[in-house]
Design an enzyme around this catalytic site. Structure first.
Site, short mmCIF file in Angstrom:
data_model
loop_
_atom_site.label_atom_id
_atom_site.label_comp_id
_atom_site.label_asym_id
_atom_site.label_seq_id
_atom_site.Cartn_x
_atom_site.Cartn_y
_atom_site.Cartn_z
N HIS A 1 -14.43 10.17 3.08
CA HIS A 1 -15.02 8.82 3.11
C HIS A 1 -15.72 8.45 1.80
CE1 HIS A 1 -16.35 5.17 4.98
NE2 HIS A 1 -17.62 5.47 4.81
N HIS B 1 1.57 -6.54 -7.62
CA HIS B 1 2.05 -5.20 -7.28
C HIS B 1 0.98 -4.15 -7.55
CE1 HIS B 1 5.15 -1.79 -7.94
NE2 HIS B 1 4.83 -1.89 -6.66
N ASP C 1 -14.82 -2.43 8.41
CA ASP C 1 -15.75 -2.69 9.50
C ASP C 1 -17.00 -3.38 8.94
OD1 ASP C 1 -17.43 -0.65 8.38
OD2 ASP C 1 -16.49 0.87 9.64
N TYR D 1 -15.47 4.36 10.74
CA TYR D 1 -14.35 4.55 9.82
C TYR D 1 -13.17 3.61 10.08
CZ TYR D 1 -17.14 8.67 8.99
OH TYR D 1 -18.20 9.51 8.70
N ALA D 2 -13.44 2.44 10.62
CA ALA D 2 -12.39 1.44 10.84
C ALA D 2 -12.21 0.65 9.54
CB ALA D 2 -12.75 0.52 12.00
N ASN D 3 -11.61 1.33 8.57
CA ASN D 3 -11.41 0.78 7.23
C ASN D 3 -10.05 1.21 6.71
OD1 ASN D 3 -14.35 0.06 6.96
ND2 ASN D 3 -14.56 2.28 6.99
#
Length: 139
Positions: free
Chosen positions: A106, A20, A28, A128-130
């Site tokens: 970021h 938890h 990326d 920014y594909a995170n």
């Protein structure tokens, strides 16, 4: 042979080990990952596997209570952001609970990613594909 969605043994083990509030970053190909952090490197070549396809599979096996995104995705990669949010909304319906969505700059995202239990690196090559997925409990 496993018949659930995640066939990669290392990734399956990471998901199974999450408790938890533990964080799991899916990123990326360019996000910096500290050498001491556990990394499941799935990247084969540019775009393979994609960020969204990897996220889709992980979400079939992980109960998520909140996510963290970089604020910059809104301007730099709105298509990926929209598709990601659609997946999260669908997951929330399936889980029967809301999933908190938080945005940070970021630089803060990278610091928080360094605290995640593990990172899954994809072949995604778009900005920014995170996302950091925080594990919830299904009870």
């Amino acid at each position: 042979m496993k018949k659930t969605a995640v066939l990669n043994a290392q990734l399956s083990g990471v998901i199974a080990s999450l408790g938890h509030t533990d964080g799991l970053t899916i990123c990326d190909a360019g996000l910096p990952i500290p050498s001491e952090q556990q990394c499941v490197d799935l990247a084969l070549t540019k775009g393979i596997p994609s960020f969204l396809s990897t996220l889709e599979v992980v979400l079939t096996e992980l109960f998520v209570e909140r996510i963290l995104l970089a604020e910059e995705i809104k301007q730099a990669n709105p298509t990926i952001e929209q598709q990601l949010l659609e997946m999260i909304n669908k997951l929330a319906q399936t889980q029967g609970r809301q999933i908190e969505i938080e945005y940070v700059v970021h630089s803060e995202f990278k610091q928080r990613s360094n605290q995640a239990k593990a990172v899954v690196r994809t072949g995604e090559c778009s900005p920014y594909a995170n996302v950091i997925l925080y594990s919830g409990v299904p009870f």
